[in-house]
Structure formats: structure tokens, C-alpha cells
Design an enzyme around this catalytic site. Structure first.
Site, PDB file in Angstrom:
ATOM      1  N   CYS A 136       0.821  -1.209   0.000  1.00 27.29           N
ATOM      2  CA  CYS A 136       0.000   0.000   0.000  1.00 27.29           C
ATOM      3  C   CYS A 136       0.854   1.257   0.000  1.00 27.29           C
ATOM      4  CB  CYS A 136      -0.933  -0.010   1.206  1.00 27.29           C
ATOM      5  SG  CYS A 136      -1.939   1.479   1.279  1.00 27.29           S
ATOM      6  N   CYS A 145      -0.532   4.112   2.116  1.00 27.28           N
ATOM      7  CA  CYS A 145      -0.364   4.000   3.577  1.00 27.28           C
ATOM      8  C   CYS A 145       1.093   4.222   3.972  1.00 27.28           C
ATOM      9  CB  CYS A 145      -0.740   2.607   4.080  1.00 27.28           C
ATOM     10  SG  CYS A 145      -2.126   1.866   3.284  1.00 27.28           S
ATOM     11  N   ASP A 146       2.014   3.665   3.209  1.00 28.47           N
ATOM     12  CA  ASP A 146       3.403   3.591   3.667  1.00 28.47           C
ATOM     13  C   ASP A 146       4.379   4.467   2.897  1.00 28.47           C
ATOM     14  OD1 ASP A 146       2.528   1.721   5.521  1.00 28.47           O
ATOM     15  OD2 ASP A 146       2.772   0.068   4.107  1.00 28.47           O
TER      16      ASP A 146
END
Ligand code: NDP
Length: 315
Positions: A139, A142-143
Site C-alpha cells: 500500500c 499508507c506507507d
């Protein structure tokens, strides 16, 4: 010890993406008093998505997590009982269907709507497992932030990979997009964005042999399948964007699925082969996989469930 009580309900919805919440909105407004179990990723795949620009009604786009918050609040407004728990076991051998949550709570439901969605696929390398959350991620949204100013690689060639690669390029010094064939399957507009991004290099006919590093990603060994040449890219982040797997393991043996474990629905409907069990969203859709199509089938599932319950004289 007190005896465990069994909860009897009309309509259970399993899953909390656009399909599940839309089913909840319709079911609640039809007085089915739906109970919705969110699963372990409340909000589903959209909570790990950045800008959603193609959902009608949001002319300026919306962030995925915010959109799912809006869906949830709309479902709550009409009385959906939302539970932040996982469903662990089902028994569809007779009606009402039996369902158990992860805490062992037993539910008997006249209608069950499956909206469990899908989740990210992995390459299957040992090093990928070892370095998971230590530089390996599925992701970017997200990261990606953790790799600000760094050099990263991303594998995949679909819309997800194209979208995530361009997203990462805004944060990172350089992005290597690893494409296993000599073309991408992403839509033309997404491919154009990839090609126009200066700090994004596409490596064609390239497979990942190994992700290097012990406690964190230090590099990736790639191989060009045309030339047979291997090369090490010095990267600190490795993103996987190669598609998804339907989250349907729970129903195996109870319901008809295709060879990729997508649940089979009656063509154009949401009925499954099991009486009183309906399916919507990505758990049954390997073609469209859009928030708006998931929401559309969520609506269909609730309407089908309502008619089913009415035909059975339950409502
Ligand atoms: P897709 O299934 O479309 O693409 C997966 C990609 O990963 C393919 O290009 C495939 O390569 C590649 N791949 C699969 N396995 C491997 C492997 N082991 N090694 C290397 N590469 C591999 O998945 P997506 O997640 O990209 O998209 C899913 C759906 O969601 C699509 O319909 C897409 O259009 C849609 N989508 C739409 C978006 C939007 O409109 N904003 C954003 C994101 C997704 P190959 O081509 O060689 O098979």
C-alpha cells in the site's frame, strides 16, 4: 458459567466496503434491521486509497478513507448495527443460517449478504515475507510517506501499480516500476501519467528475483527476461501492486465459487446457490472492481434480500 445466547436477526451483512455499507443503507431503510460486521479492515480497500476521482457525486474528488466514513455514517443514520469484529465461521446448511464472530458470538440470520471484498496479492518470495512492514508494503498510500526522499521500487502493471507509482514519485527521489511483460495493462491515461513522470523509470520484461536486506530493504535483484541479465537496484522500499484475491476463504465448502475463489452469483443478480445468501462487491467481481460498481451490487443485494424475506413471509 452463563450459557451463550444466540442472536436471531433478519439480515447480516459481512464486510464494510462500498458494497457492505450500501447494502446496509438499503436494508436499514427497508426495516431489515441489518447487523454489519466490518471485518479486520473496516472500510475495506478504499481506506488504503488516496484520491477517488471517479465516484459520481464528488466533483472535486475525495480521499478514500473519508468516503468510507461518509458511507458508514449514512448506514448508521438509518439504524445499521455496526460491529468492529471478524466473522470466523459460517454454517449455511440450513435456514436460518448460522454465523459465529471471532468472540464466539452465535448469530442466526434469515438473510446473509456477503460483501467481504478482496485483498492484495503478494509475489510469494521468502524475502518479501521476511521484510514485510520492514520496507515491503502493498500500500503506497499508507506507507509511501516513510520513504520520503528515498529510492523505491514497485512491481505491477495495472491501474493500481500505475497510480501508486505516480503517487510514490511525488514523495520519493526515484521510483522504479517493474513490469513483467513489454506492456502495461493499466488504462491509457494512467500509462501516460507514468511515462510523463520524470523520476519514474519503467523496467520492461523485468521480474523480481529477490528483495535484499536483513532488517530492512536495502535493494532488489531484478532479472530482464529478454536478455537474462540480472541487476541490483539500491532501494529502501519495495511495493507490491499486482492485483487482489477475493476474501472468501470463510465460505469455502459452503457456497459455489469460481476457480479464483470469487463467489458465483446468478447472472445479473446477487443470489448465490445457497438459499438466503447474497453476494455483492469485489467478492464476486473480478471484472469491474470499482467502488461505484461495488456500491451498485450492494444495493442489489439488499433489494434481493428484502424480496427473498418477503417471499418467505419473514417480513
Ligand atoms: P490488475 O489485475 O489489473 O493488474 C495486476 C497487474 O500485476 C498486471 O499487470 C499483472 O501483470 C501484474 N502481475 C500479476 N502478478 C505478477 C507477478 N507475480 N509479478 C509481476 N507482475 C505481476 O490489478 P490492479 O490492482 O492494478 O487493478 C484491479 C482493478 O481495479 C482493475 O480493473 C483496475 O482497472 C481497477 N483500478 C482502477 C483504478 C482507478 O480507476 N482509479 C485504480 C486502481 C485499480 P500482467 O499484465 O503481465 O498480467
Amino acid at each position: 458459567m452463563p450459557e451463550k445466547s444466540v442472536e436471531k436477526i433478519k439480515c447480516l451483512i459481512i464486510g464494510s466496503g462500498p458494497a457492505g455499507y450500501t447494502a446496509a443503507i438499503y436494508a436499514a431503510r427497508a426495516n431489515l434491521f441489518p447487523v454489519l460486521y466490518t471485518g479486520k479492515e473496516p472500510g475495506g480497500q478504499l481506506t488504503i486509497t488516496n484520491d477517488v476521482e471517479n465516484y459520481p457525486g464528488y466533483p472535486d474528488g475525495i480521499m478514500g478513507p473519508q468516503m468510507m466514513e461518509d458511507f458508514k455514517n449514512q448506514a448508521i443514520r438509518f439504524g445499521t448495527d455496526i460491529r468492529y469484529e471478524l466473522i470466523e465461521k459460517v454454517d449455511f446448511s440450513a435456514t436460518p443460517h448460522k454465523i459465529w464472530s471471532e468472540t464466539g458470538h452465535e448469530i442466526h440470520a434469515d438473510a446473509v449478504i456477503i460483501a467481504t471484498g478482496a485483498s492484495a496479492k503478494w509475489l510469494g518470495l521468502e524475502s518479501e515475507q521476511k521484510l514485510m512492514n520492514k520496507g515491503v508494503s502493498a500500500c503506497a498510500v499508507c506507507d509511501g510517506f516513510f520513504f520520503k526522499g528515498q529510492e523505491v521500487a514497485i512491481v505491477g502493471a495495472g491501474d493500481t501499480a500505475a497510480e501508486e507509482a505516480t503517487y510514490l514519485a511525488k514523495l520519493c527521489k526515484k521510483v522504479h516500476l517493474l513490469v513483467r511483460r513489454n506492456e502495461m495493462r493499466a488504462s491509457k491515461i494512467m500509462q501516460e501519467r507514468v511515462m510523463k513522470t520524470a523520476n519514474l523509470e519503467v523496467h520492461w520484461n523485468t521480474v523480481t528475483e529477490e528483495i535484499l536486506g536483513e532488517d530492512g530493504v536495502e535493494g532488489v535483484r531484478i532479472k530482464n527476461t529478454e536478455t537474462g541479465k540480472t541487476e541490483i537496484l539500491t532501494v529502501t522500499g519495495f511495493f507490491v501492486a499486482i492485483g487482489h484475491k477475493p476474501s472468501t476463504d470463510l465460505f469455502e465448502g459452503w457456497i459455489d465459487m469460481d476457480e479464483n475463489k470469487y463467489i458465483k452469483a446468478l447472472p445479473g443478480r446477487t443470489f448465490t446457490n445457497v438459499d438466503g445468501v447474497f453476494v455483492c462487491g469485489d467478492a464476486q467481481d473480478h471484472i469491474y472492481r470499482q467502488a461505484v460498481t461495488a456500491a451498485g451490487t450492494g444495493c442489489m443485494a439488499a433489494l434481493d434480500a428484502e424480496r427473498y424475506l418477503s417471499d418467505k413471509g419473514i417480513i
